[in-house]
Design an enzyme around this catalytic site. Structure first.
Site, PDB file in Angstrom:
ATOM      1  N   SER A 144      25.257  49.397  43.346  1.00 22.22           N
ATOM      2  CA  SER A 144      23.900  49.737  42.972  1.00 22.22           C
ATOM      3  C   SER A 144      23.731  50.197  41.517  1.00 22.22           C
ATOM      4  CB  SER A 144      23.383  50.838  43.899  1.00 22.22           C
ATOM      5  OG  SER A 144      24.080  52.047  43.687  1.00 22.22           O
ATOM      6  N   LYS A 200      21.996  56.781  35.191  1.00 19.38           N
ATOM      7  CA  LYS A 200      21.461  56.118  36.385  1.00 19.38           C
ATOM      8  C   LYS A 200      20.267  56.904  36.916  1.00 19.38           C
ATOM      9  CE  LYS A 200      23.005  54.234  40.857  1.00 19.38           C
ATOM     10  NZ  LYS A 200      24.141  54.079  41.781  1.00 19.38           N
ATOM     11  N   SER A 212      29.523  51.380  44.340  1.00 16.84           N
ATOM     12  CA  SER A 212      28.390  51.198  43.427  1.00 16.84           C
ATOM     13  C   SER A 212      28.684  51.413  41.943  1.00 16.84           C
ATOM     14  CB  SER A 212      27.233  52.113  43.836  1.00 16.84           C
ATOM     15  OG  SER A 212      26.549  51.554  44.920  1.00 16.84           O
TER      16      SER A 212
END
Lengths: 487, 98
Positions: free
Chosen positions: A154, A79, A178
């Protein structure tokens, strides 16, 4: 069979046995990325050259017996809020459009020690603020099950990359859901560990008292293996916890006899999609048939978790994001008059609307005159929520419920009404507030063919309970590959 | 009760947040914040008078360590990210008048 259909642990075994080389696996992943990115857009940065060089290096270390672990040679996606030395790290924000970290996040370093090959960095909501990956400054990620739908957020890029089979596993971060919510939307498995388990050093902070890094993969075995690899005590993170009980893979046991599982009635009420409810209750039934003791109970305070969460997360974000000022790194506005004007203009031009919204709210709730009424009130509510979970875990080993009230919404549907988007976090945020571990794993598809996620929540430091329950449940199913993965 | 935020408060929050919003953005932010606060006011239903604020779930105290440099001089690499630099320093607009 296609190489990318393998789980991370399966690939690791094949590499160890000499059936597949690290370069072959890395090349296969890079080819998959090339073929699928146009449709999915999971990545912000793809490091083809770095990955191929690293693959050669890792193969040597495997051949000479230096690397022997289960993840040696397995390609991973990271990420884009985790710092990677020498590799662009943007947090999907314009304000970090050119930021090259000088160090690597501890969790990523731990993976590198285990022999990981980093393919690139995955798309996310800007600074992890959002539930759809649509607030990214670098384009929208699509759901590999239906590209008209969001992947969640997210960590939408990480979950979409795993579901689209562009990598073998990924790292995400979870501040209010997330990892678990996009895992649910993309039909993959993700764990948010107990707060303090994985070092946050090198994770670009959003809500520091809530943030945790965790794995995203095809199954529970992978997630337990990855979590074991990234867990470490780190003196560079002052909230890092010294843990001993971190042999998470020892919990991969197909046995839930006598395990006490509670389903909060408050998680099954208004707002929950009936198809999601049916799938969750069917999963509970399956665990009951395997010998678990399953009952419904009242958790209480569920409706207060989201308001408390948004006050706390926004407050911490407004403080954490003060460092982006156009001085030491990232975007600086072109024209300005004096220092303060430069700060203001750089930040106003560099941050997107959702980030600005949360910084404003955070600054407001921390300002004198409102601090007690909003910020301290939220922290007191957090204490009550923690107490409610403590009480529940006196009776139950695992709490079972949905990861999200619906399956993945269509692109563009959520951003128009922020409050509605925030309500989608109802089943995940309280886990962060209370510091608990949670896992989301697939438990079926709805009538639109979109994945439904089952969430299992454990008491602090009891990851093994949720891993065992998730593993036992997973044995009753086969992994379903997304349509994009099968392209 | 519906929250109403004055333009003065919005201006003050903008100063704290170090954000310069356009008039249009300011009105949108005001509306968003008012509806968020209306929602957050739900917390007032709870009696928390006997509850201590919990900032961390674990009793985390200050964590000290010896102040020893372990990562060496990363000056060059750090400055490579600077929007503007000169002689191993970050360049910023003049901050103090003579």
């Amino acid at each position: 069979m296609k190489l990318l259909e393998l789980t991370a642990v399966e690939l690791g075994k094949k590499i160890k046995a000499g059936e597949v080389t690290v370069e072959e696996a890395t090349r296969a992943a890079l080819d998959a990325i090339k073929a699928k990115e146009e449709k999915v857009h999971s990545f912000v940065t793809i490091d083809e050259e770095g990955a191929m060089n690293r693959a050669k290096e890792v193969q040597k270390l495997i051949d000479d017996g230096t690397l022997t672990g289960p993840l040696a040679g397995v390609p991973v996606a990271i990420k884009d809020n985790l710092c990677t030395k020498g590799m662009l790290t943007t947090c999907s924000s314009k304000i970090l459009y050119n930021f090259i970290p000088t160090y690597t996040a501890e969790a990523v370093l731990n993976l590198e020690k285990a022999g990981a090959v980093i393919l690139g960095k995955t798309n996310m909501d800007e600074f992890a603020m959002g539930s759809t990956t649509e607030t990214s400054a670098y384009g929208v990620t699509k759901n590999p099950w239906n590209t008209e739908h969001v992947p969640g957020g997210s960590s939408g890029g990480s979950c979409a990359a795993v579901a689209a089979e562009e990598c073998f596993y990924a790292l995400g971060s979870d501040t209010g859901g997330s990892i678990r919510q996009p895992s649910s939307f993309c039909g993959v498995t993700g764990i948010k560990p107990t707060y303090g388990t994985v070092s946050r050093y090198g994770l670009i902070a959003y809500g520091s008292s809530l943030d945790q890094i965790g794995p995203v993969a095809k199954d529970v075995t992978d997630c337990a293996t990855i979590l074991e690899a990234i867990t470490s005590y780190d003196k560079k993170d002052s909230t890092s916890v010294k843990r001993e009980d971190t042999d998470f893979t020892s919990a991969l046991v197909d046995d839930v006899k006598g395990m006490k599982i509670g389903i909060p009635r408050d998680y099954l009420g208004e707002g929950l999609d009936p198809e999601v409810k049916t799938a969750i209750l069917a999963a509970a039934k399956t665990l009951e048939e395997k010998g678990a003791i399953v009952e419904e109970f009242d958790l209480s305070l569920v409706e207060y978790a989201i308001p408390a969460y948004y006050v706390i997360a926004a407050a911490e974000a407004s403080s954490n994001l003060a460092r982006f000022d156009g001085v030491k790194y990232g975007y600086r506005t072109k024209e300005y008059e004096g220092l303060h004007n430069m700060y203001k203009k750089s930040r106003s031009e560099g941050f997107g609307p959702e980030v600005k919204r949360r910084i404003m709210l955070g600054s407001f709730v921390l300002s004198s005159g409102y601090y007690d009424a909003y910020y301290l009130k939220a922290l007191r509510t957090k204490a009550l929520i923690k107490q409610a979970f403590d009480k529940a875990f006196e009776k139950y080993d695992v709490i079972l419920g949905p990861a999200a009230p619906t399956t993945a919404p269509k692109l563009g549907e959520s951003l128009s009404d922020p409050l509605k988007m925030y309500l989608g976090d109802v089943y995940t945020v309280s886990v962060n507030l209370a510091g608990l571990p949670g896992i989301s794993l697939p438990c079926g598809l709805d009538s639109k063919g979109l994945p439904i996620g089952l969430q299992l929540i454990g008491d602090c430091f009891k990851e093994k309970n949720i891993i065992r329950a998730a593993y036992a449940y997973e044995q009753t199913r086969t992994y379903q590959h997304s349509p994009i993965a099968q392209d | 009760m519906a929250n109403v935020i004055s333009d003065e408060t919005m201006g003050y929050v903008g100063i704290l947040a170090k954000l310069e919003l356009s008039e249009e953005e300011k009105q949108a932010a005001k509306k968003d914040m008012e509806s968020m606060l209306d929602y957050i006011d739900k917390l007032n239903e709870l009696d928390t008078s006997k509850v201590e604020p919990m900032s961390h779930v674990f009793p985390v105290k200050n964590v000290f360590r010896e102040d020893v440099v372990e990562n060496g001089d990363g000056g060059e690499a750090t400055l490579a990210n600077a929007p503007e630099k000169r002689d191993r320093a970050f360049v910023v607009p003049k901050t103090v008048d003579q």
